[in-house]
Design a protein around this motif. Structure first.
Motif, PDB file in Angstrom:
ATOM      1  N   SER A 187       0.697  -1.340  -0.054  1.00  0.00           N
ATOM      2  CA  SER A 187       0.188  -0.106   0.148  1.00  0.00           C
ATOM      3  C   SER A 187       0.993   1.270   0.067  1.00  0.00           C
ATOM      4  CB  SER A 187      -0.864  -0.001   1.204  1.00  0.00           C
ATOM      5  OG  SER A 187      -1.811  -1.318   1.318  1.00  0.00           O
ATOM      6  N   GLN A 201      -7.049  10.665  -4.298  1.00  0.00           N
ATOM      7  CA  GLN A 201      -7.751   9.989  -3.705  1.00  0.00           C
ATOM      8  C   GLN A 201      -7.008   8.380  -3.485  1.00  0.00           C
ATOM      9  OE1 GLN A 201     -11.814   8.983  -5.551  1.00  0.00           O
ATOM     10  NE2 GLN A 201     -12.627   7.952  -3.800  1.00  0.00           N
ATOM     11  N   ARG A 204      -4.340   8.988  -0.647  1.00  0.00           N
ATOM     12  CA  ARG A 204      -4.892   9.237   0.727  1.00  0.00           C
ATOM     13  C   ARG A 204      -5.440   7.905   1.200  1.00  0.00           C
ATOM     14  NH1 ARG A 204     -10.184  11.818   0.045  1.00  0.00           N
ATOM     15  NH2 ARG A 204     -10.986   9.731  -0.405  1.00  0.00           N
ATOM     16  N   ASN A 205      -5.937   6.962   0.207  1.00  0.00           N
ATOM     17  CA  ASN A 205      -6.684   5.902   0.638  1.00  0.00           C
ATOM     18  C   ASN A 205      -5.571   4.663   1.012  1.00  0.00           C
ATOM     19  OD1 ASN A 205      -9.249   6.793   0.512  1.00  0.00           O
ATOM     20  ND2 ASN A 205      -9.569   5.792  -1.309  1.00  0.00           N
ATOM     21  N   SER A 206      -4.646   4.826   0.115  1.00  0.00           N
ATOM     22  CA  SER A 206      -3.436   3.902  -0.017  1.00  0.00           C
ATOM     23  C   SER A 206      -2.576   4.419   1.341  1.00  0.00           C
ATOM     24  CB  SER A 206      -2.515   3.885  -0.988  1.00  0.00           C
ATOM     25  OG  SER A 206      -3.396   3.282  -1.928  1.00  0.00           O
ATOM     26  N   ILE A 209      -4.381   2.795   4.493  1.00  0.00           N
ATOM     27  CA  ILE A 209      -4.496   1.349   4.457  1.00  0.00           C
ATOM     28  C   ILE A 209      -3.036   0.966   4.998  1.00  0.00           C
ATOM     29  CG2 ILE A 209      -4.263  -0.638   3.193  1.00  0.00           C
ATOM     30  CD1 ILE A 209      -6.563   0.574   1.439  1.00  0.00           C
ATOM     31  N   ALA A 338      -6.558  -1.476  -2.548  1.00  0.00           N
ATOM     32  CA  ALA A 338      -6.951  -0.060  -3.182  1.00  0.00           C
ATOM     33  C   ALA A 338      -8.052   0.132  -4.138  1.00  0.00           C
ATOM     34  CB  ALA A 338      -5.564   0.552  -4.187  1.00  0.00           C
ATOM     35  N   VAL A 341     -11.565   0.246  -2.358  1.00  0.00           N
ATOM     36  CA  VAL A 341     -11.918   1.625  -1.445  1.00  0.00           C
ATOM     37  C   VAL A 341     -11.743   2.638  -2.269  1.00  0.00           C
ATOM     38  CG1 VAL A 341     -11.345   0.431   0.594  1.00  0.00           C
ATOM     39  CG2 VAL A 341      -9.536   1.805  -0.682  1.00  0.00           C
ATOM     40  N   THR A 342     -11.270   2.713  -3.564  1.00  0.00           N
ATOM     41  CA  THR A 342     -11.079   3.872  -4.324  1.00  0.00           C
ATOM     42  C   THR A 342     -11.788   3.900  -5.763  1.00  0.00           C
ATOM     43  OG1 THR A 342      -8.866   3.705  -3.673  1.00  0.00           O
ATOM     44  CG2 THR A 342      -9.237   5.017  -5.375  1.00  0.00           C
ATOM     45  N   THR A 347      -7.938   3.947 -10.421  1.00  0.00           N
ATOM     46  CA  THR A 347      -7.371   2.650  -9.837  1.00  0.00           C
ATOM     47  C   THR A 347      -6.763   1.971 -11.076  1.00  0.00           C
ATOM     48  OG1 THR A 347      -9.378   1.759 -10.133  1.00  0.00           O
ATOM     49  CG2 THR A 347      -8.716   2.318  -7.895  1.00  0.00           C
TER      50      THR A 347
END
Length: 473
Positions: A187, A201, A204-206, A209, A338, A341-342, A347
């Protein structure tokens, strides 16, 4: 001085009866046959007895040696006869009591005349037949006969039932630590790629995680160690030959950069845009992403070194291929997380990384299984086989969904979940297979014999090549 008489001129000696002695013909009442007989002179004959004794003393002193010898032999014969009679009576009594159907009544010993016995020679035991010469001499192996024909099949066992290799005292926390550590490392790489390509996005999500997976991995490790102070004690020194020591420092460095990167993401939503020093914020953000990415690859590979550096046969035999398996699994898991949630519009790099990681994991695992040889058998045991078969199906299925329908959110979520389940089951399957190989001495002995045989063949080949070279020169 008198001259000794010759055997033909010996004087007449009166007998015992002529001299007046009373000779009993049979033993008296209460007298045993083997008791000595007491001869008493008749009444009124004491003077004649003394006279006769004095008269007979002179010729007795001149008795020839042959007569004395014959008397001694007669006494010995009488003693031997009485002894043989007693032994014969005892033997008959014993044999009569042991035979089935024979009479148990005691047999009376034959009557014997007192003082007179019949000499019977002792019974000699029959000689034991000697073994033939062929049995006394050891058998010689025939020329050209193989010795291993007589060797029974090898049955592997250990001393007092103990394991040759002591299994690692690890539980389910360790495979969980391996999976979460790989997810955090992958991640961080996805976050670094999103930061460089402007996918906010995905970045941020990675990052979040990675920080969550790092926290779970550290928690599993501390639970296995027992208390947090033991993890801190590993940071007191740096030991390059210890995977645990190096891994602790890698985990600490990765955790520091990942925490800074996650803190930066949170501050973007908390702090106002005109905060002092906002111009330097992107620089710090980029440094945090690069630092976490730099520690991501060692962290993903370190988890495999932690297993293969032990004496467990299946783990140690796969030290060349296992790092690639774990790194590919980490990339597939991070790409799948990823994707789940993205938004699919950001992605595309994560989908490509997930598919590439799944292919790398599958190919490296096949090579590892072939290289292990006999040590690959625990991978197909009951529990590891279920884990690894399910992991392979989930990984390949998730990669196919990511490649075909990754642009659609439901399929992307399904692909991400399948890839993460496959990555976790791969760690658990390899972990359980290693524990099985440590308990069975077969997987310790056979690889050692194979290595010794290979070294012997290499030495013979080197000797032949050296002789051929010297002969040609």
């Amino acid at each position: 001085m008198s001259t000794p008489y010759s055997p033909d001129q010996q004087p007449h000696t009166p007998s015992m009866a002529q001299r007046g002695y009373a000779l009993p013909s049979t033993p008296g009442a209460g007298q045993r046959p083997d008791e000595p007989i007491v001869i008493t002179p008749a009444e009124g004959e004491v003077d004649s007895l003394e006279t006769t004794t004095e008269a007979a003393s002179a010729p007795k002193r001149a008795e020839p040696a042959r007569q004395r010898h014959l008397a001694g032999v007669s006494n010995l014969a009488d003693t031997a006869g009485r002894r043989a009679s007693r032994l014969s009576a005892a033997a008959k009594k014993k044999s009569g009591g042991l035979g089935r159907g024979r009479s148990k009544r005691k047999q009376s010993a034959p009557a014997q005349t007192p003082g007179i016995g019949v000499y019977q020679p002792p019974i000699q035991p029959s000689p034991v037949p000697s073994r033939p010469d062929s049995a006394q001499t050891p058998r010689r192996r025939r020329k050209g006969q193989r010795e291993d024909i007589m060797v029974p099949p090898v049955k592997f066992s250990s001393y007092y039932g103990r394991n040759i290799v002591k299994p690692a005292p690890w539980k389910s926390e360790i495979p969980s630590y391996l999976y979460l550590g790989g997810l955090a490392a992958g991640s961080a790489l996805v976050a670094a790629g999103g930061e460089m390509t402007g996918r906010t996005q995905l970045q941020r999500n990675s990052r979040l995680i990675a920080l969550a997976a790092l926290g779970g991995s550290t928690g599993a490790l501390v639970k296995d160690l027992g208390k947090p102070s033991r993890f801190l004690n590993m940071l007191r020194t740096v030991k390059l030959t210890s995977p645990m020591s190096i891994g602790s420092w890698i985990l600490s460095g990765f955790g520091a950069f990942s925490a800074v990167a996650a803190f930066s993401e949170v501050m973007h939503y908390v702090l106002p845009e005109d905060v002092p020093g906002a111009a330097f914020w992107p620089v710090g953000d980029r440094m945090a992403s690069l630092g976490a990415g730099a520690f991501a690859a060692p962290l993903a590979a370190y988890t495999s070194v932690l297993l293969s550096d032990t004496a467990t046969p299946t783990w140690h035999g796969a030290y060349r291929q296992m790092p690639f398996v774990f790194v590919g699994s980490a990339l597939a898991a991070a790409g799948g997380a990823a994707m789940a949630v993205t938004d699919p519009s950001e992605t595309a790099p994560a989908r490509r990384m997930a598919v590439g990681g799944a292919i790398l994991e599958y190919g490296a695992f096949e090579l590892m299984e072939r290289a292990l040889g006999v040590c690959a058998e625990p991978l197909h045991d009951d529990k590891p086989d279920v884990f690894l078969r399910t992991a392979k199906a989930m990984t390949l299925g998730g990669a196919a969904l990511a490649a075909v329908g990754g642009g659609r959110r439901p399929l992307a979520v399904a692909a991400g979940l399948a890839l993460n389940i496959g990555s976790a089951l791969t760690r658990f399957g390899i972990f359980e297979a290693g524990m099985i190989s440590a308990r069975d001495p077969k997987y310790t002995v056979l690889p050692q014999r194979e290595r010794l045989e290979q070294r012997r063949r290499d030495a013979e080949l080197a000797g032949r090549s050296g002789a051929t070279t010297s002969g040609s020169v």
